[in-house]
Design an enzyme around this catalytic site. Sequence first.
Site, PDB file in Angstrom:
ATOM      1  N   SER A 145       0.870  -1.192   0.000  1.00  0.00           N
ATOM      2  CA  SER A 145       0.000   0.000   0.000  1.00  0.00           C
ATOM      3  C   SER A 145       0.897   1.229   0.000  1.00  0.00           C
ATOM      4  O   SER A 145       2.092   1.128   0.349  1.00  0.00           O
ATOM      5  CB  SER A 145      -0.845  -0.015   1.282  1.00  0.00           C
ATOM      6  OG  SER A 145      -1.493   1.221   1.489  1.00  0.00           O
ATOM      7  N   TYR A 158      -2.535  -1.092  10.374  1.00  0.00           N
ATOM      8  CA  TYR A 158      -2.538  -1.477   8.948  1.00  0.00           C
ATOM      9  C   TYR A 158      -1.215  -1.064   8.307  1.00  0.00           C
ATOM     10  O   TYR A 158      -0.604  -1.840   7.571  1.00  0.00           O
ATOM     11  CB  TYR A 158      -3.724  -0.786   8.268  1.00  0.00           C
ATOM     12  CG  TYR A 158      -3.840  -1.011   6.770  1.00  0.00           C
ATOM     13  CD1 TYR A 158      -4.414  -2.177   6.268  1.00  0.00           C
ATOM     14  CD2 TYR A 158      -3.414  -0.038   5.858  1.00  0.00           C
ATOM     15  CE1 TYR A 158      -4.545  -2.378   4.891  1.00  0.00           C
ATOM     16  CE2 TYR A 158      -3.535  -0.228   4.489  1.00  0.00           C
ATOM     17  CZ  TYR A 158      -4.103  -1.402   4.009  1.00  0.00           C
ATOM     18  OH  TYR A 158      -4.228  -1.579   2.652  1.00  0.00           O
TER      19      TYR A 158
HETATM   20  P1  NAD Z   1     -11.549  -5.850  -0.865  1.00  0.00           P
HETATM   21  O1  NAD Z   1     -12.110  -5.985   0.496  1.00  0.00           O
HETATM   22  O2  NAD Z   1     -12.422  -5.346  -1.961  1.00  0.00           O
HETATM   23  O3  NAD Z   1     -10.901  -7.227  -1.360  1.00  0.00           O
HETATM   24  C1  NAD Z   1     -10.125  -8.029  -0.507  1.00  0.00           C
HETATM   25  C2  NAD Z   1     -10.471  -9.478  -0.765  1.00  0.00           C
HETATM   26  O4  NAD Z   1      -9.625 -10.272   0.052  1.00  0.00           O
HETATM   27  C3  NAD Z   1     -11.916  -9.817  -0.385  1.00  0.00           C
HETATM   28  O5  NAD Z   1     -12.541 -10.524  -1.430  1.00  0.00           O
HETATM   29  C4  NAD Z   1     -11.772 -10.674   0.858  1.00  0.00           C
HETATM   30  O6  NAD Z   1     -12.792 -11.652   1.004  1.00  0.00           O
HETATM   31  C5  NAD Z   1     -10.412 -11.296   0.627  1.00  0.00           C
HETATM   32  N1  NAD Z   1      -9.819 -11.759   1.869  1.00  0.00           N
HETATM   33  C6  NAD Z   1      -9.716 -11.087   3.037  1.00  0.00           C
HETATM   34  N2  NAD Z   1      -9.140 -11.860   3.962  1.00  0.00           N
HETATM   35  C7  NAD Z   1      -8.858 -13.037   3.355  1.00  0.00           C
HETATM   36  C8  NAD Z   1      -8.283 -14.244   3.802  1.00  0.00           C
HETATM   37  N3  NAD Z   1      -7.887 -14.399   5.074  1.00  0.00           N
HETATM   38  N4  NAD Z   1      -8.121 -15.258   2.920  1.00  0.00           N
HETATM   39  C9  NAD Z   1      -8.552 -15.118   1.622  1.00  0.00           C
HETATM   40  N5  NAD Z   1      -9.142 -14.013   1.170  1.00  0.00           N
HETATM   41  C10 NAD Z   1      -9.289 -12.982   2.020  1.00  0.00           C
HETATM   42  O7  NAD Z   1     -10.272  -4.918  -0.707  1.00  0.00           O
HETATM   43  P2  NAD Z   1      -9.234  -4.327  -1.779  1.00  0.00           P
HETATM   44  O8  NAD Z   1      -9.201  -2.879  -1.554  1.00  0.00           O
HETATM   45  O9  NAD Z   1      -9.465  -4.856  -3.115  1.00  0.00           O
HETATM   46  O10 NAD Z   1      -7.886  -4.924  -1.162  1.00  0.00           O
HETATM   47  C11 NAD Z   1      -6.986  -5.739  -1.897  1.00  0.00           C
HETATM   48  C12 NAD Z   1      -5.589  -5.466  -1.382  1.00  0.00           C
HETATM   49  O11 NAD Z   1      -5.250  -4.111  -1.682  1.00  0.00           O
HETATM   50  C13 NAD Z   1      -5.444  -5.601   0.128  1.00  0.00           C
HETATM   51  O12 NAD Z   1      -4.211  -6.208   0.435  1.00  0.00           O
HETATM   52  C14 NAD Z   1      -5.465  -4.167   0.615  1.00  0.00           C
HETATM   53  O13 NAD Z   1      -4.794  -3.998   1.833  1.00  0.00           O
HETATM   54  C15 NAD Z   1      -4.712  -3.495  -0.530  1.00  0.00           C
HETATM   55  N6  NAD Z   1      -4.904  -2.036  -0.638  1.00  0.00           N
HETATM   56  C16 NAD Z   1      -6.154  -1.503  -0.744  1.00  0.00           C
HETATM   57  C17 NAD Z   1      -6.291  -0.122  -0.827  1.00  0.00           C
HETATM   58  C18 NAD Z   1      -7.649   0.543  -0.912  1.00  0.00           C
HETATM   59  O14 NAD Z   1      -7.732   1.766  -0.681  1.00  0.00           O
HETATM   60  N7  NAD Z   1      -8.709  -0.177  -1.258  1.00  0.00           N
HETATM   61  C19 NAD Z   1      -5.162   0.706  -0.813  1.00  0.00           C
HETATM   62  C20 NAD Z   1      -3.917   0.108  -0.711  1.00  0.00           C
HETATM   63  C21 NAD Z   1      -3.784  -1.265  -0.626  1.00  0.00           C
END
Ligand code: NAD
Length: 276
Positions: A145, A158
């Site tokens: 991130s 986080y």
């Molecule tokens: P999201 O919640 O839309 O998707 C995350 C997915 O991971 C979900 O489908 C969830 O069911 C799955 N998941 C969670 N825990 C799990 C586990 N223990 N085993 C298997 N699957 C699991 O969120 P997103 O924003 O798409 O996040 C994806 C990645 O991007 C994450 O690592 C998040 O930290 C990172 N990220 C997101 C943002 C943001 O602003 N959305 C910014 C920076 C980084």
Amino acid sequence: MKLKNLNGKVVLITGAGSGIGRATALLSARRGATLVLCDRDEAGLNETAAAARAVGVDVLVKTADVSDPASMDAFADAVHARFDAVDVLINNAGIGVWCGLLDTLPEDWDRQLAVNVKGVVHGCERFLPRMIERGRGGHVVNVSSAAGYMPSPAMSSYSVTKFAVFGLSQALRMEMRRHKIGVTASCPGPTNTPIVRTGPVRGADAEERADNVVGFFQRTAARPEQVAKTVLRAVARNRAVAPAGLEAHVMYYASRISPPVGRWLSVRWSAMANKG
Ligand code: NAD
């Protein structure tokens, strides 16, 4: 190794049932990849798989919890029963908690460390040895991130987990170089995905701030499809770090050129998100 053409390549994505994971799966499908997808959310996973199959590609799906070693073992067995090795491993699954250190509960620490850090480790441990053994190189993307190089006071715990993923990815990149396996730390900035609604908000006025943060993300954050493009570009160009979105780029250069400016911006951004 630069993986410019995904046609016929096997791309594995964890957390593919939603958000950035889903968008990356669908973009990979449009570029001709064979997909291996997992998520702990079966319904979301099946939706992604159906959308990818509609593009005309082959998809292997399995419900799995990245934080659970036994669940990841079963996932890896299913994958390796079908493929010698994957070509691209994208450790994307992650969760978040919106609050500072003093409002973070012990279980928030445990859960985020288990999913965000150990989940990435479990993916690497189970899929990299086969990639190395096959000897045809490949690529690993670990989703960190912008909070993995410029911490946010609104997401202290986080940020800790994402710094860990960032550091692990740098070390792994050096370790994997001789095997021609590239490693990228993907570093999205704020992205409008369900994570802003599913991650708990803690501390004073939590309910009001939760609504504000969702509204702020809906108005200002990048779309997951934009992040997916940066992920696949990083694979094609073998980038070590892949910031995604304006905020992530600003924070990246601030963290390198002037960390005090980066910290000032991070405080301002957190306050704005909390106020909506
Ligand atoms: P999201 O919640 O839309 O998707 C995350 C997915 O991971 C979900 O489908 C969830 O069911 C799955 N998941 C969670 N825990 C799990 C586990 N223990 N085993 C298997 N699957 C699991 O969120 P997103 O924003 O798409 O996040 C994806 C990645 O991007 C994450 O690592 C998040 O930290 C990172 N990220 C997101 C943002 C943001 O602003 N959305 C910014 C920076 C980084």
